[in-house]
Write a protein that holds these residues in place. Structure first.
Motif, PDB file in Angstrom:
ATOM      1  N   ALA A 237      -1.279  -1.432   0.198  1.00  0.00           N
ATOM      2  CA  ALA A 237      -1.703  -0.459   1.194  1.00  0.00           C
ATOM      3  C   ALA A 237      -3.219  -0.323   1.164  1.00  0.00           C
ATOM      4  O   ALA A 237      -3.834  -0.321   0.093  1.00  0.00           O
ATOM      5  CB  ALA A 237      -1.053   0.882   0.914  1.00  0.00           C
ATOM      6  N   ARG A 238      -3.809  -0.253   2.325  1.00  0.00           N
ATOM      7  CA  ARG A 238      -5.258  -0.108   2.419  1.00  0.00           C
ATOM      8  C   ARG A 238      -5.616   1.340   2.091  1.00  0.00           C
ATOM      9  O   ARG A 238      -4.988   2.273   2.604  1.00  0.00           O
ATOM     10  CB  ARG A 238      -5.684  -0.441   3.843  1.00  0.00           C
ATOM     11  CG  ARG A 238      -7.164  -0.508   4.032  1.00  0.00           C
ATOM     12  CD  ARG A 238      -7.463  -1.015   5.422  1.00  0.00           C
ATOM     13  NE  ARG A 238      -8.892  -1.089   5.603  1.00  0.00           N
ATOM     14  CZ  ARG A 238      -9.475  -1.250   6.766  1.00  0.00           C
ATOM     15  NH1 ARG A 238      -8.734  -1.372   7.854  1.00  0.00           N
ATOM     16  NH2 ARG A 238     -10.767  -1.296   6.861  1.00  0.00           N
ATOM     17  N   PRO A 239      -6.615   1.550   1.234  1.00  0.00           N
ATOM     18  CA  PRO A 239      -6.996   2.926   0.892  1.00  0.00           C
ATOM     19  C   PRO A 239      -7.499   3.670   2.124  1.00  0.00           C
ATOM     20  O   PRO A 239      -7.984   3.070   3.078  1.00  0.00           O
ATOM     21  CB  PRO A 239      -8.131   2.747  -0.118  1.00  0.00           C
ATOM     22  CG  PRO A 239      -8.105   1.342  -0.543  1.00  0.00           C
ATOM     23  CD  PRO A 239      -7.423   0.568   0.534  1.00  0.00           C
ATOM     24  N   ASN A 240      -7.423   5.000   2.078  1.00  0.00           N
ATOM     25  CA  ASN A 240      -7.896   5.780   3.215  1.00  0.00           C
ATOM     26  C   ASN A 240      -9.414   5.632   3.347  1.00  0.00           C
ATOM     27  O   ASN A 240     -10.091   5.188   2.421  1.00  0.00           O
ATOM     28  CB  ASN A 240      -7.468   7.241   3.092  1.00  0.00           C
ATOM     29  CG  ASN A 240      -8.118   7.965   1.938  1.00  0.00           C
ATOM     30  OD1 ASN A 240      -9.292   7.762   1.637  1.00  0.00           O
ATOM     31  ND2 ASN A 240      -7.365   8.828   1.291  1.00  0.00           N
ATOM     32  N   PRO A 241      -9.966   5.980   4.513  1.00  0.00           N
ATOM     33  CA  PRO A 241     -11.400   5.767   4.749  1.00  0.00           C
ATOM     34  C   PRO A 241     -12.309   6.433   3.719  1.00  0.00           C
ATOM     35  O   PRO A 241     -13.353   5.876   3.362  1.00  0.00           O
ATOM     36  CB  PRO A 241     -11.622   6.368   6.143  1.00  0.00           C
ATOM     37  CG  PRO A 241     -10.300   6.273   6.802  1.00  0.00           C
ATOM     38  CD  PRO A 241      -9.286   6.468   5.711  1.00  0.00           C
ATOM     39  N   GLY A 242     -11.929   7.582   3.215  1.00  0.00           N
ATOM     40  CA  GLY A 242     -12.750   8.256   2.206  1.00  0.00           C
ATOM     41  C   GLY A 242     -12.844   7.455   0.916  1.00  0.00           C
ATOM     42  O   GLY A 242     -13.927   7.315   0.332  1.00  0.00           O
ATOM     43  N   ARG A 243     -11.726   6.921   0.463  1.00  0.00           N
ATOM     44  CA  ARG A 243     -11.725   6.115  -0.767  1.00  0.00           C
ATOM     45  C   ARG A 243     -12.478   4.806  -0.575  1.00  0.00           C
ATOM     46  O   ARG A 243     -13.165   4.329  -1.462  1.00  0.00           O
ATOM     47  CB  ARG A 243     -10.306   5.834  -1.223  1.00  0.00           C
ATOM     48  CG  ARG A 243      -9.646   7.037  -1.820  1.00  0.00           C
ATOM     49  CD  ARG A 243      -8.318   6.695  -2.412  1.00  0.00           C
ATOM     50  NE  ARG A 243      -7.719   7.919  -2.917  1.00  0.00           N
ATOM     51  CZ  ARG A 243      -6.569   7.958  -3.539  1.00  0.00           C
ATOM     52  NH1 ARG A 243      -5.905   6.854  -3.732  1.00  0.00           N
ATOM     53  NH2 ARG A 243      -6.087   9.098  -3.962  1.00  0.00           N
ATOM     54  N   ARG A 244     -12.326   4.207   0.623  1.00  0.00           N
ATOM     55  CA  ARG A 244     -13.058   2.974   0.896  1.00  0.00           C
ATOM     56  C   ARG A 244     -14.557   3.233   0.895  1.00  0.00           C
ATOM     57  O   ARG A 244     -15.334   2.468   0.322  1.00  0.00           O
ATOM     58  CB  ARG A 244     -12.628   2.381   2.244  1.00  0.00           C
ATOM     59  CG  ARG A 244     -11.222   1.825   2.224  1.00  0.00           C
ATOM     60  CD  ARG A 244     -10.932   0.906   3.393  1.00  0.00           C
ATOM     61  NE  ARG A 244     -11.352   1.388   4.685  1.00  0.00           N
ATOM     62  CZ  ARG A 244     -10.577   2.030   5.563  1.00  0.00           C
ATOM     63  NH1 ARG A 244      -9.328   2.295   5.259  1.00  0.00           N
ATOM     64  NH2 ARG A 244     -11.049   2.402   6.727  1.00  0.00           N
TER      65      ARG A 244
ATOM     66  N   TYR B 268      -9.577  -1.242  -5.016  1.00  0.00           N
ATOM     67  CA  TYR B 268     -10.434  -1.536  -3.879  1.00  0.00           C
ATOM     68  C   TYR B 268     -11.883  -1.744  -4.300  1.00  0.00           C
ATOM     69  O   TYR B 268     -12.562  -2.627  -3.785  1.00  0.00           O
ATOM     70  CB  TYR B 268     -10.327  -0.422  -2.836  1.00  0.00           C
ATOM     71  CG  TYR B 268     -11.011  -0.772  -1.543  1.00  0.00           C
ATOM     72  CD1 TYR B 268     -10.435  -1.680  -0.666  1.00  0.00           C
ATOM     73  CD2 TYR B 268     -12.234  -0.223  -1.214  1.00  0.00           C
ATOM     74  CE1 TYR B 268     -11.069  -2.033   0.511  1.00  0.00           C
ATOM     75  CE2 TYR B 268     -12.867  -0.563  -0.040  1.00  0.00           C
ATOM     76  CZ  TYR B 268     -12.274  -1.459   0.821  1.00  0.00           C
ATOM     77  OH  TYR B 268     -12.907  -1.818   1.978  1.00  0.00           O
TER      78      TYR B 268
END
Length: 89
Positions: free
Chosen positions: A39-46, A73
């Protein structure tokens, strides 16, 4: 033989809508029940991971390597940064 020993790399495309275009010539394993993408991390984590990597200087290869070894990530971002810096040299 690699699948039986657990050393194979699953094909990312065999169970996709298009399927694997390489067919029997594919170097990846088609025997897995289905490839699950992380799963792609949410924008804040990215954003946090990218800023963490970007805060490191270009000569701080040890810190980049340490982040890459942690995985996740931030590790992927660090790996990409290391690859880009090696390509620029």
């Amino acid at each position: 033989e690699l699948h039986a020993s657990g050393n194979c790399k699953p094909c990312r495309f065999v169970f996709s809508k298009v399927g694997c275009k390489n067919g029997v010539a594919c170097q990846a394993c088609h025997l897995h029940a289905g490839f699950q993408r992380r799963a792609r991390p949410n924008p804040g984590r990215r954003a946090k991971a990218k800023s963490q990597v970007n805060s490191l200087g270009p000569v701080d290869a040890d810190a980049l390597q340490e982040l890459e070894n942690k995985g996740g990530y931030a590790g992927l971002v660090a790996k990409g940064r290391m690859r880009r810096s090696q390509g620029e040299q």
